[in-house]
Scaffold this motif. Structure first.
Motif, PDB file in Angstrom:
ATOM      1  N   GLY A  53     -99.842 -17.350 -15.737  1.00 34.92           N
ATOM      2  CA  GLY A  53     -99.836 -18.588 -16.503  1.00 34.92           C
ATOM      3  C   GLY A  53     -99.746 -19.816 -15.623  1.00 34.92           C
ATOM      4  N   ILE A  54    -100.159 -20.960 -16.198  1.00 36.12           N
ATOM      5  CA  ILE A  54    -100.053 -22.252 -15.520  1.00 36.12           C
ATOM      6  C   ILE A  54     -99.592 -23.285 -16.540  1.00 36.12           C
ATOM      7  CG2 ILE A  54    -101.279 -24.112 -14.311  1.00 36.12           C
ATOM      8  CD1 ILE A  54    -103.295 -22.007 -13.346  1.00 36.12           C
ATOM      9  N   GLN A  55     -98.535 -24.022 -16.206  1.00 34.88           N
ATOM     10  CA  GLN A  55     -98.110 -25.188 -16.984  1.00 34.88           C
ATOM     11  C   GLN A  55     -98.657 -26.390 -16.228  1.00 34.88           C
ATOM     12  OE1 GLN A  55     -96.145 -25.834 -19.887  1.00 34.88           O
ATOM     13  NE2 GLN A  55     -96.964 -27.855 -19.460  1.00 34.88           N
ATOM     14  N   TYR A  56     -99.765 -26.963 -16.728  1.00 37.80           N
ATOM     15  CA  TYR A  56    -100.470 -27.974 -15.947  1.00 37.80           C
ATOM     16  C   TYR A  56    -100.201 -29.411 -16.358  1.00 37.80           C
ATOM     17  CZ  TYR A  56    -103.849 -27.911 -19.821  1.00 37.80           C
ATOM     18  OH  TYR A  56    -104.448 -27.960 -21.036  1.00 37.80           O
ATOM     19  N   LEU A 108     -91.731 -32.964 -11.880  1.00 35.01           N
ATOM     20  CA  LEU A 108     -92.587 -32.103 -11.064  1.00 35.01           C
ATOM     21  C   LEU A 108     -92.222 -30.636 -11.261  1.00 35.01           C
ATOM     22  CD1 LEU A 108     -92.726 -34.186  -7.772  1.00 35.01           C
ATOM     23  CD2 LEU A 108     -94.605 -33.779  -9.375  1.00 35.01           C
ATOM     24  N   ASN A 109     -90.951 -30.365 -11.475  1.00 33.99           N
ATOM     25  CA  ASN A 109     -90.523 -28.982 -11.669  1.00 33.99           C
ATOM     26  C   ASN A 109     -90.845 -28.448 -13.057  1.00 33.99           C
ATOM     27  OD1 ASN A 109     -89.695 -28.274  -9.124  1.00 33.99           O
ATOM     28  ND2 ASN A 109     -87.673 -29.194  -9.398  1.00 33.99           N
ATOM     29  N   GLN A 110     -91.363 -29.301 -13.941  1.00 31.10           N
ATOM     30  CA  GLN A 110     -91.848 -28.839 -15.239  1.00 31.10           C
ATOM     31  C   GLN A 110     -93.303 -28.369 -15.141  1.00 31.10           C
ATOM     32  OE1 GLN A 110     -89.904 -28.353 -17.972  1.00 31.10           O
ATOM     33  NE2 GLN A 110     -88.348 -28.813 -16.443  1.00 31.10           N
ATOM     34  N   GLU A 111     -93.939 -28.629 -14.004  1.00 27.52           N
ATOM     35  CA  GLU A 111     -95.283 -28.114 -13.725  1.00 27.52           C
ATOM     36  C   GLU A 111     -95.093 -26.861 -12.881  1.00 27.52           C
ATOM     37  OE1 GLU A 111     -99.070 -30.433 -12.381  1.00 27.52           O
ATOM     38  OE2 GLU A 111     -98.093 -29.672 -10.561  1.00 27.52           O
ATOM     39  N   PHE A 112     -95.796 -25.767 -13.231  1.00 25.56           N
ATOM     40  CA  PHE A 112     -95.577 -24.520 -12.504  1.00 25.56           C
ATOM     41  C   PHE A 112     -96.706 -23.535 -12.775  1.00 25.56           C
ATOM     42  CE2 PHE A 112     -93.272 -24.321 -16.541  1.00 25.56           C
ATOM     43  CZ  PHE A 112     -93.785 -23.178 -17.115  1.00 25.56           C
ATOM     44  N   PHE A 113     -96.714 -22.468 -11.985  1.00 28.61           N
ATOM     45  CA  PHE A 113     -97.536 -21.306 -12.302  1.00 28.61           C
ATOM     46  C   PHE A 113     -96.632 -20.087 -12.262  1.00 28.61           C
ATOM     47  CE2 PHE A 113     -97.975 -21.401  -7.654  1.00 28.61           C
ATOM     48  CZ  PHE A 113     -97.866 -20.066  -7.307  1.00 28.61           C
ATOM     49  N   THR A 114     -97.069 -19.026 -12.910  1.00 27.01           N
ATOM     50  CA  THR A 114     -96.292 -17.793 -12.928  1.00 27.01           C
ATOM     51  C   THR A 114     -97.145 -16.639 -12.421  1.00 27.01           C
ATOM     52  OG1 THR A 114     -96.863 -17.400 -15.243  1.00 27.01           O
ATOM     53  CG2 THR A 114     -94.760 -18.493 -14.815  1.00 27.01           C
ATOM     54  N   ARG A 159     -92.456 -23.469  -9.154  1.00 29.54           N
ATOM     55  CA  ARG A 159     -92.423 -24.847  -9.628  1.00 29.54           C
ATOM     56  C   ARG A 159     -92.952 -25.791  -8.551  1.00 29.54           C
ATOM     57  NH1 ARG A 159     -89.836 -25.167 -14.382  1.00 29.54           N
ATOM     58  NH2 ARG A 159     -88.553 -23.392 -14.988  1.00 29.54           N
ATOM     59  N   THR A 160     -93.593 -26.865  -8.972  1.00 22.86           N
ATOM     60  CA  THR A 160     -94.230 -27.793  -8.047  1.00 22.86           C
ATOM     61  C   THR A 160     -93.238 -28.578  -7.204  1.00 22.86           C
ATOM     62  OG1 THR A 160     -96.172 -27.986  -9.457  1.00 22.86           O
ATOM     63  CG2 THR A 160     -95.802 -29.773  -7.912  1.00 22.86           C
ATOM     64  N   GLN A 177     -93.366 -30.078  -3.372  1.00 25.70           N
ATOM     65  CA  GLN A 177     -94.340 -31.170  -3.370  1.00 25.70           C
ATOM     66  C   GLN A 177     -93.747 -32.425  -4.004  1.00 25.70           C
ATOM     67  OE1 GLN A 177     -97.580 -30.903  -1.950  1.00 25.70           O
ATOM     68  NE2 GLN A 177     -96.472 -29.138  -1.161  1.00 25.70           N
ATOM     69  N   GLY A 178     -94.284 -33.573  -3.647  1.00 28.44           N
ATOM     70  CA  GLY A 178     -93.870 -34.853  -4.228  1.00 28.44           C
ATOM     71  C   GLY A 178     -94.893 -35.396  -5.190  1.00 28.44           C
ATOM     72  N   ASN A 179     -95.906 -34.609  -5.509  1.00 22.22           N
ATOM     73  CA  ASN A 179     -96.948 -35.023  -6.439  1.00 22.22           C
ATOM     74  C   ASN A 179     -97.385 -33.805  -7.249  1.00 22.22           C
ATOM     75  OD1 ASN A 179     -98.747 -36.679  -7.745  1.00 22.22           O
ATOM     76  ND2 ASN A 179     -99.866 -37.270  -5.902  1.00 22.22           N
ATOM     77  N   TYR A 180     -98.005 -34.069  -8.402  1.00 20.75           N
ATOM     78  CA  TYR A 180     -98.501 -32.984  -9.233  1.00 20.75           C
ATOM     79  C   TYR A 180     -99.643 -32.259  -8.527  1.00 20.75           C
ATOM     80  CZ  TYR A 180     -95.792 -35.284 -12.844  1.00 20.75           C
ATOM     81  OH  TYR A 180     -94.764 -35.830 -13.565  1.00 20.75           O
TER      82      TYR A 180
END
Length: 156
Positions: free
Chosen positions: A40-43, A56-62, A103-104, A118-121
């Motif tokens: 999955g990806i939360q984009y 940024l930590n709400q964007e992630f992949f699993t 998490r990003t 990372q400091g950006n999406y």
């Protein structure tokens, strides 16, 4: 949104790159398949894009290990279309039948939660492709999405 699953065969790859941690279980035989997939990806996290670490930590992949054996993912990597690269840390083992989240943003890595620092999406809101690769650069799983209004989570 596409659904698919692939298996990566152990034979033909550097032994250190794909062996199961010896302290956990015996090494896999040359014919055994490793089955770790993007799941999955939360984009596009909810709310405005302020680029705070919390957002940024709400964007992630699993990723999911669908086998019963723990898998050593040291040096494996995930890339997007812009070639942002996440490399699994040395010694990282994903337990059998377990999902890990990457998490990003920044924080301290844990067994099932890793951070890209990372400091950006990373993941584009309009669409993107994640490629899961061996340390040698062989792609064995992908997840592609195009933005759909009202949906910001993709199951691969």
């Amino acid at each position: 949104m596409f659904a698919r699953r692939f298996s990566l065969l152990v034979s033909g790859f550097a032994a250190a790159a794909v062996t199961v941690a010896a302290a956990v279980v015996a090494p896999l035989s040359a014919s055994a398949a490793i089955t770790v997939v993007l799941s999955g990806i939360q984009y596009d996290p909810p709310g405005p894009d302020y680029r705070t670490n919390a957002q940024l930590n709400q964007e992630f992949f699993t990723i999911r290990n669908i086998s019963s054996r723990p898998i050593n993912l040291s040096g494996f990597r995930v890339l997007d279309v812009a070639n942002h690269v996440f490399v699994f840390p040395r010694g990282y083992v994903l337990a059998g039948r377990t999902t890990a989240i990457v998490r990003t943003g920044k924080n301290r890595n844990r067994a099932q939660t890793l951070y890209w620092n990372q400091g950006n999406y990373i993941w584009n809101n309009t669409g993107d492709t994640a490629r899961f690769q061996t340390p040698a650069g062989k792609t064995f799983d992908t997840c592609t999405y195009k933005a759909v209004t009202g949906r910001a989570r993709v199951a691969c």
